[in-house]
Design an enzyme around this catalytic site. Sequence first.
Site, PDB file in Angstrom:
ATOM      1  N   CYS A 153       2.025   7.105  -6.494  1.00  0.00           N
ATOM      2  CA  CYS A 153       1.928   8.388  -7.191  1.00  0.00           C
ATOM      3  C   CYS A 153       2.905   9.412  -6.618  1.00  0.00           C
ATOM      4  O   CYS A 153       3.105  10.474  -7.198  1.00  0.00           O
ATOM      5  CB  CYS A 153       0.505   8.931  -7.115  1.00  0.00           C
ATOM      6  SG  CYS A 153      -0.703   7.843  -7.898  1.00  0.00           S
ATOM      7  N   ILE A 171     -12.677 -15.740  -9.060  1.00  0.00           N
ATOM      8  CA  ILE A 171     -11.499 -14.896  -9.272  1.00  0.00           C
ATOM      9  C   ILE A 171     -11.948 -13.501  -9.716  1.00  0.00           C
ATOM     10  O   ILE A 171     -12.651 -13.355 -10.721  1.00  0.00           O
ATOM     11  CB  ILE A 171     -10.534 -15.487 -10.322  1.00  0.00           C
ATOM     12  CG1 ILE A 171     -10.107 -16.913  -9.911  1.00  0.00           C
ATOM     13  CG2 ILE A 171      -9.305 -14.594 -10.484  1.00  0.00           C
ATOM     14  CD1 ILE A 171      -9.113 -17.561 -10.864  1.00  0.00           C
ATOM     15  N   TYR A 172     -11.565 -12.532  -8.937  1.00  0.00           N
ATOM     16  CA  TYR A 172     -11.864 -11.126  -9.227  1.00  0.00           C
ATOM     17  C   TYR A 172     -10.577 -10.456  -9.682  1.00  0.00           C
ATOM     18  O   TYR A 172      -9.483 -10.916  -9.371  1.00  0.00           O
ATOM     19  CB  TYR A 172     -12.389 -10.423  -7.970  1.00  0.00           C
ATOM     20  CG  TYR A 172     -13.710 -10.958  -7.470  1.00  0.00           C
ATOM     21  CD1 TYR A 172     -13.778 -12.200  -6.822  1.00  0.00           C
ATOM     22  CD2 TYR A 172     -14.888 -10.244  -7.634  1.00  0.00           C
ATOM     23  CE1 TYR A 172     -14.996 -12.703  -6.362  1.00  0.00           C
ATOM     24  CE2 TYR A 172     -16.105 -10.733  -7.177  1.00  0.00           C
ATOM     25  CZ  TYR A 172     -16.157 -11.959  -6.548  1.00  0.00           C
ATOM     26  OH  TYR A 172     -17.358 -12.444  -6.102  1.00  0.00           O
ATOM     27  N   ALA A 173     -10.715  -9.348 -10.396  1.00  0.00           N
ATOM     28  CA  ALA A 173      -9.525  -8.572 -10.758  1.00  0.00           C
ATOM     29  C   ALA A 173      -9.856  -7.086 -10.695  1.00  0.00           C
ATOM     30  O   ALA A 173     -10.984  -6.667 -11.020  1.00  0.00           O
ATOM     31  CB  ALA A 173      -9.015  -8.950 -12.146  1.00  0.00           C
ATOM     32  N   LYS A 182     -19.595  34.457 -12.721  1.00  0.00           N
ATOM     33  CA  LYS A 182     -19.783  33.471 -13.787  1.00  0.00           C
ATOM     34  C   LYS A 182     -18.512  32.635 -13.828  1.00  0.00           C
ATOM     35  O   LYS A 182     -17.490  33.072 -14.369  1.00  0.00           O
ATOM     36  CB  LYS A 182     -20.031  34.166 -15.129  1.00  0.00           C
ATOM     37  CG  LYS A 182     -21.379  34.901 -15.180  1.00  0.00           C
ATOM     38  CD  LYS A 182     -21.493  35.772 -16.421  1.00  0.00           C
ATOM     39  CE  LYS A 182     -22.844  36.500 -16.423  1.00  0.00           C
ATOM     40  NZ  LYS A 182     -22.884  37.567 -17.423  1.00  0.00           N
ATOM     41  N   TYR A 187     -19.298  31.336  -5.115  1.00  0.00           N
ATOM     42  CA  TYR A 187     -18.483  32.463  -5.561  1.00  0.00           C
ATOM     43  C   TYR A 187     -18.096  33.385  -4.410  1.00  0.00           C
ATOM     44  O   TYR A 187     -18.932  33.779  -3.613  1.00  0.00           O
ATOM     45  CB  TYR A 187     -19.235  33.277  -6.619  1.00  0.00           C
ATOM     46  CG  TYR A 187     -18.682  34.673  -6.806  1.00  0.00           C
ATOM     47  CD1 TYR A 187     -17.351  34.859  -7.185  1.00  0.00           C
ATOM     48  CD2 TYR A 187     -19.463  35.800  -6.571  1.00  0.00           C
ATOM     49  CE1 TYR A 187     -16.830  36.134  -7.327  1.00  0.00           C
ATOM     50  CE2 TYR A 187     -18.953  37.075  -6.709  1.00  0.00           C
ATOM     51  CZ  TYR A 187     -17.632  37.241  -7.081  1.00  0.00           C
ATOM     52  OH  TYR A 187     -17.107  38.498  -7.206  1.00  0.00           O
ATOM     53  N   ASP A 209      -4.970  -1.489 -12.437  1.00  0.00           N
ATOM     54  CA  ASP A 209      -4.389  -1.121 -13.737  1.00  0.00           C
ATOM     55  C   ASP A 209      -4.397  -2.256 -14.745  1.00  0.00           C
ATOM     56  O   ASP A 209      -4.214  -2.011 -15.939  1.00  0.00           O
ATOM     57  CB  ASP A 209      -2.934  -0.670 -13.540  1.00  0.00           C
ATOM     58  CG  ASP A 209      -2.850   0.673 -12.816  1.00  0.00           C
ATOM     59  OD1 ASP A 209      -3.911   1.254 -12.507  1.00  0.00           O
ATOM     60  OD2 ASP A 209      -1.722   1.121 -12.563  1.00  0.00           O
ATOM     61  N   SER A 258       0.824  -1.213   0.000  1.00  0.00           N
ATOM     62  CA  SER A 258       0.000   0.000   0.000  1.00  0.00           C
ATOM     63  C   SER A 258       0.853   1.256   0.000  1.00  0.00           C
ATOM     64  O   SER A 258       0.605   2.186   0.751  1.00  0.00           O
ATOM     65  CB  SER A 258      -0.912   0.001   1.223  1.00  0.00           C
ATOM     66  OG  SER A 258      -1.907   1.011   1.086  1.00  0.00           O
ATOM     67  N   PRO A 311     -14.820 -18.410 -12.276  1.00  0.00           N
ATOM     68  CA  PRO A 311     -15.517 -18.251 -10.992  1.00  0.00           C
ATOM     69  C   PRO A 311     -14.558 -18.022  -9.829  1.00  0.00           C
ATOM     70  O   PRO A 311     -13.466 -18.600  -9.794  1.00  0.00           O
ATOM     71  CB  PRO A 311     -16.274 -19.572 -10.823  1.00  0.00           C
ATOM     72  CG  PRO A 311     -16.427 -20.098 -12.201  1.00  0.00           C
ATOM     73  CD  PRO A 311     -15.223 -19.640 -12.967  1.00  0.00           C
TER      74      PRO A 311
END
Lengths: 564, 564
Positions: free
Chosen positions: B42, B278-280, B434, B426, B283, B38, B276
């Site tokens: 970035c 298995i998740y992904a 605006k 504003y 990136d 973790s 079944p």
Amino acid sequence: MKVVIIGGVAGGASAAARLRRLNEQAEIIVLERTGFVSYANCGLPYYVGGVICDKNKLTLQTPQSFYSRFNIEVRVRQEALSIDPAAKTVLVRRLEDGSEYTETYDKLILSPGAKAVRPALPGVDDPRILTLRTVEDAYQIQNYLEEKKPRHAVVVGGGFIGLEMAENLLHTGISVTLLQRSAQVMPSLDFDMACQVHAYLRSKGVDLRTFSPVRCYEGTQKSVRVLLESGEAIETDLVILGVGVEPDSHLARDAGLELGAKGSIVVNGRMETSVPDIYAVGDAVEIRHAVSGSKSLISLAGPANKQGRIAANNICGLNSTYDGAMGSTVIKLFDMTVASTGLNEKMAKAAGMAYDRVVTYSASHATYYPGATNLTLKTLFLPENGAVIGAQIVGFEGVDKRIDVMATAIQSGATAEDLEELDLAYAPPYSSAKDPVNMAGFVIENVRKGLVKQFHWTDLKDLFSRRDIILLDVRNEDEFQNGHIPHAVNIPLDALRSRLGELDKGRSVYVNCFSALRSYIACRILSQNGFDCYNFSGGYRFYDLIAGENGFDASPTHPCGVKL
Amino acid sequence: MKVVIIGGVAGGASAAARLRRLNEQAEIIVLERTGFVSYANCGLPYYVGGVICDKNKLTLQTPQSFYSRFNIEVRVRQEALSIDPAAKTVLVRRLEDGSEYTETYDKLILSPGAKAVRPALPGVDDPRILTLRTVEDAYQIQNYLEEKKPRHAVVVGGGFIGLEMAENLLHTGISVTLLQRSAQVMPSLDFDMACQVHAYLRSKGVDLRTFSPVRCYEGTQKSVRVLLESGEAIETDLVILGVGVEPDSHLARDAGLELGAKGSIVVNGRMETSVPDIYAVGDAVEIRHAVSGSKSLISLAGPANKQGRIAANNICGLNSTYDGAMGSTVIKLFDMTVASTGLNEKMAKAAGMAYDRVVTYSASHATYYPGATNLTLKTLFLPENGAVIGAQIVGFEGVDKRIDVMATAIQSGATAEDLEELDLAYAPPYSSAKDPVNMAGFVIENVRKGLVKQFHWTDLKDLFSRRDIILLDVRNEDEFQNGHIPHAVNIPLDALRSRLGELDKGRSVYVNCFSALRSYIACRILSQNGFDCYNFSGGYRFYDLIAGENGFDASPTHPCGVKL
């Protein structure tokens, strides 16, 4: 076509320019009572404070520039005295010489604005008691500062103008006492969110006094004595009244136009008044609150400009409708930014809405990148469908961004699930991968899905008197020792799993941490281990700000004696 | 239930924490190939540049903190070698000693991320040619800077990592040559918007070279020679490759999971792969672009985190769906901010959409309040219904705010009329009455309602060759004298009404000013006086940036030779 516009600021000026762009042939006349047109009225406090140094910056547009650019005739220092809707004429007085004349119109746009309220208290007419609404007002205050060099000022009223004036006067080196008649400044916020603003204002040297209505003023040669209802007296060199504005609708009333709340001018979505060929825009008109649908007075520049444009569109045959305002506001207070949009609790209650709320505390950008600050975000929503109905934010960096994201989301009818899914732009200097707005969505959905139950500071009074519950603080020991909610016991979160046996399953557990993040994890551990538990919304830091307030008695017997 | 997660950054870490909060009993194991979990990927360029000084800030979470807070077992330096979906096992290698073992799972989440592309060019394996993806990569570059004290670096590729590395290397005092094989950096922008970024990078001392693909590298003892396709050679001390990433999907492929574009892992809205249990996430997965609906690879932290959460929700029985990403991005380049959301022209063309666009140039806040800067906002929309489909912004203050407002609006299906009506907050330090987003809405609606016709810089080539048109510049004389579009004639806006006779009504008039605001007013005057006229989108300032580009020959005969 001949269009006469009464009032040449914000709504009136916008209408005039748009009219010309749409119709090159129309005759367009703007009547403006003051000496200036389309001036920067939101900048006036900053001119007084010297932040805006150049006088001319406030009045970039002039009657000459309006004429040469738009072929629009602006008549400054000319006041509309009355309207004859049958004859379609306006009686006008030239303020320079008092002479009067009648001007005809095919279409009339009223943009009279609002005027500063001057409560009829004894002594209020002292020349050292001033208001700020026009360029002339700003010049007057500035001249007073230069000539009299006041050392102390009393600002009455903690709305936008009052707060901005307090900051700007301090900025020029003047000590400021800010008198607020109720429990809080900034009525756009709820009391609990205003507490952080109070603490910050005091830290910046503002002598803020809540629950301090003024009884009267006594002018002496040396000073003005401000007498409070409490009997206390404050000697000062200058008083700025910032106790609100009211629609300047006497012309409309006298002409028989239908009036609404607080004397505002009633208009339809096309900005038409009840009388044919007369439109009205800006601070003087009653508009629809875009969230509650209730009739509202929202005196802000953004709506005024949009309304001016819409009136012009309709006069020129473009069908345009104003759908109402969100009441979005933002204010700078020293380095702090305070903002709101949509409904706060007071407004939601008044509208009879069954709302709930979450308070989240998030970093303005990735904490590992230098300069991040935290912001407190209070989000109101409807439990039944997750609709987001309002947001208030107090913080520093990035507050203005999140309130605009919230305003956009709420105006588009977003639910909390939509907030979760918002794909906002992330890079470490600007945000976190889970933006504060996403976080609010996550927390709301956790509440709505029943993953966690909340309790709020307003529940503490009852809880303190109950012996069948546990107040559990899951912060670290040193945090707990530095201050905690009365009667709370401490088990740090990371020790909770191994120390569950210390807690009595027969008693409901009310959990707090610093910001409500660790306590949420604690609640998940507790509830999955069979405990009935509640997460303290906003956490100890939120409570601590509120508990420090005048009117909040933090003793266990009377914890929540806040008059709101 | 036993859940194994392959990859402990962003999506994987989010999934793990959410899983624990939802299920206190589950066994949760995270396998992470690098030494860190973790971590702040970035933030890595900013660590190299010394903006983030403290190494520990990158790795605030540790296997220990995951265990004590979440009771999650993080196994760093352990690489998943293969998956057996039938047996529901993962073969794992401990990188410390090379030993291997088999781990079983009930549910598997793949979060392998993407890996930096290393083009197979001769000489690319020189140890002074580095990429930046992991904490170890950052340490390696940082060590290289400290030990070898390079004076010059070549950064190959002008995407996010390349640009952030160019800035951060310069920040440490190293000269930087940035090689971009195509006409522009930042593929998330259109070419015309990238031109301002090019000019700014150069003003900051980046030796930016577009149209400069690398042919090969030659390592000598002293330096690396970077040979370009053009034949040119650059001697340098260090090369950073930032030529993109590709899904690290070999595990998924070998396990027989369905793959999509560029080898990405195919998932449904529940983040389930074709196999079944298995998740992904993150990136490596192919997702739906929320605007075009097309299958996309969007390698960004925000979507990865949301997907991790959604996978965890579904594993724990909460029904959760990922509806796709907007591809919202933001990047800091020195003091500049560059951002985009939704579709750019390249993407809209690829999706076969009949779009149009406006380019507006607005102040970040009220110009009378100190510190306002201008931002360039390009907004794409569908003429048929006004739907807003994308936005790009280049500027300084307030760019990140407007892109998030645009992302929120577009994600909620906003039209240009919705942009006009947005009630944004504003006050002079933050915005204008605006807002730039409102302004984009106004301009789009002016175009859609036929109040003004536009022409673009891409039309200039044709226009220069026509003798039946007039190019009219309505700026002031001194502005015109300082530079103008070839063949343009000058009539300042405020003189236009009185000098209309100088223009031949038989010829179409193509009008420009500095930013397209005055020229819009000019077009309104002209069209109401019977002229066929067109407003130059973006104005002279936008043109001037583009005309200064490599590949743009500004001579009247070949004005637009840009290879895109």
